[in-house]
Scaffold this motif. Structure first.
Motif, PDB file in Angstrom:
ATOM      1  N   MET A  25     -12.715   0.653  -0.651  1.00  0.00           N
ATOM      2  CA  MET A  25     -12.677   0.412   0.858  1.00  0.00           C
ATOM      3  C   MET A  25     -12.985  -0.995   1.359  1.00  0.00           C
ATOM      4  O   MET A  25     -13.017  -0.956   2.392  1.00  0.00           O
ATOM      5  N   GLY A  26     -13.530  -1.773   0.522  1.00  0.00           N
ATOM      6  CA  GLY A  26     -14.226  -2.995   0.936  1.00  0.00           C
ATOM      7  C   GLY A  26     -13.486  -4.154   0.749  1.00  0.00           C
ATOM      8  O   GLY A  26     -12.096  -3.895   0.234  1.00  0.00           O
ATOM      9  N   GLY A  27     -13.818  -5.368   0.904  1.00  0.00           N
ATOM     10  CA  GLY A  27     -13.124  -6.388   0.889  1.00  0.00           C
ATOM     11  C   GLY A  27     -12.299  -6.829   2.139  1.00  0.00           C
ATOM     12  O   GLY A  27     -12.294  -5.845   3.263  1.00  0.00           O
ATOM     13  N   ASP A  28     -11.820  -7.795   2.253  1.00  0.00           N
ATOM     14  CA  ASP A  28     -11.225  -8.398   3.646  1.00  0.00           C
ATOM     15  C   ASP A  28      -9.994  -7.375   3.985  1.00  0.00           C
ATOM     16  O   ASP A  28      -9.561  -7.317   5.121  1.00  0.00           O
ATOM     17  N   PHE A  29      -9.322  -7.081   3.034  1.00  0.00           N
ATOM     18  CA  PHE A  29      -8.026  -6.173   3.092  1.00  0.00           C
ATOM     19  C   PHE A  29      -8.191  -4.738   2.917  1.00  0.00           C
ATOM     20  O   PHE A  29      -7.235  -3.796   3.141  1.00  0.00           O
ATOM     21  N   GLY A  30      -9.263  -4.475   1.989  1.00  0.00           N
ATOM     22  CA  GLY A  30      -9.352  -3.057   2.081  1.00  0.00           C
ATOM     23  C   GLY A  30      -8.565  -2.402   0.991  1.00  0.00           C
ATOM     24  O   GLY A  30      -7.525  -2.903   0.120  1.00  0.00           O
TER      25      GLY A  30
END
Length: 346
Positions: free
Chosen positions: A1-6
């Motif tokens: 669910m993480g990161g800039d774009f998920g």
């Protein structure tokens, strides 16, 4: 669910990897409704090799590691690491908050005996192929002993990548023995004394790219700065070449003729090819992807994790660490190395 774009990036990247690697099985950990909706856009999926593990909490990119550690027991990041700890998965890959991932990984998986802190390591392109650079940001301030441990772990990791006798070097402001801060000088002494380790001395940044070492060690502040600067320089060179090729009719013609070579150069230097930093020193495999990773980049991170699994990297590290660190630990009051039924015990 993480990161800039998920999951909008991670779901298609995962499906790509499943399609190209028949032996791969993936568990997507996160909010079930979001993941199911995204997966449904891609038609038929092999449910035997792809499953969803529900985790309703998300670690935000700007969240403090302590909050993720204490306040979110059902975060996707923590649940993924627990799958590795409990033997339901062989590796965890995340594009999320780096500090939180490191804190949770140390808490859930524990470190290998003899290791104070895990280090992030990735391959960097050189004239002769690539070298392993660590640490990339997990440990901003490091002691000489920790830099020494990074050198040992980097040597083992390089061997798993096919380098028979890795040359280990310390990144420094000069190659002379009098150069550098006290931590780097003290770490050099420890590495020189290490048994069965090919320490080649100090190396400067340009020497790294000339391929003068197979493993380059530095603290996380320096390593992260070098990594991001290299990526920025690669993008700058690419954009400048494109601009030159559009400057005139002659340059456009030359650009067309050189297009195959330019495409190959871009592919060789693309940050996507080298995305995926292994957390070395844990009792389990964890790979950190860039938070800004796109679909192609995240595929590379999954491939990196699969390679670490194939080489059984934690077990290789454990067996080498026992031998390489035993002498040092027995003389300076360091961490005692113990095993239970042949497995590391913390």
């Amino acid at each position: 669910m993480g990161g800039d774009f998920g999951p909008h990036c991670i779901v298609p990247a995962s499906l790509d990897c499943l399609a190209e690697t028949p032996s791969l099985h993936l568990a997507l950990v996160g909010q079930t409704s979001v993941l199911e909706e995204l997966i449904s856009r891609y038609g038929r999926v092999d449910s035997a090799r792809l499953k969803i593990v529900d985790a309703d909490e998300v670690v935000e990119m700007d969240e403090r590691p302590t909050q993720a550690l204490r306040g979110k027991p059902r975060s996707s990041m923590r649940v993924a690491l627990e799958l590795v700890r409990d033997g339901h998965a062989q590796a965890c890959v995340s594009a999320g908050n780096t500090g939180a991932l490191m804190a949770l990984a140390r808490h859930v998986l524990k470190t290998l005996p003899g290791i104070d802190r895990p280090a992030m390591a990735t391959a960097m392109p050189t004239r002769k192929g690539s070298c392993l650079l660590l640490d990339l940001g997990a440990n901003v301030d490091c002691t000489a002993e920790q830099l020494y441990q990074f050198g040992v772990m980097g040597s083992v990791a390089a061997q798993s990548l096919g380098v028979a006798q890795p040359r280990v070097a310390l990144l420094n402001v000069g190659i002379e023995a009098i150069k550098g801060n006290q931590q780097v000088k003290a770490a050099a002494v420890l590495l020189q004394q290490a048994v069965d380790l090919d320490y080649s001395g100090f190396i400067e940044g340009d020497g790294l790219f000339r391929g003068e070492a197979d493993v380059v060690v530095c603290d996380g502040f320096v390593g992260n700065t070098l990594l991001k600067s290299t990526e920025g320089l690669a993008q700058l060179v690419s954009s400048r070449v494109e601009a030159l090729c559009r400057r005139s009719l002659f340059s456009r013609l030359m650009g067309v003729l050189a297009l195959p070579l330019l495409r190959q150069l871009r592919a060789d230097m693309s940050p996507a090819q080298y995305n995926g930093a292994s957390f070395l020193g844990l009792q389990g495999i964890v790979v950190k992807s860039h938070g800004s990773a796109g679909r192609e980049d995240f595929r590379a991170a999954i491939r990196r994790a699969a390679e670490d699994v194939r080489h059984n990297l934690p077990e290789q590290l454990h067996s080498r660490l026992e031998r390489l660190l035993a002498t040092d630990q027995s003389t300076d009051g360091g961490i005692d190395v113990t095993t239970v039924d042949g497995m590391p015990s913390n």
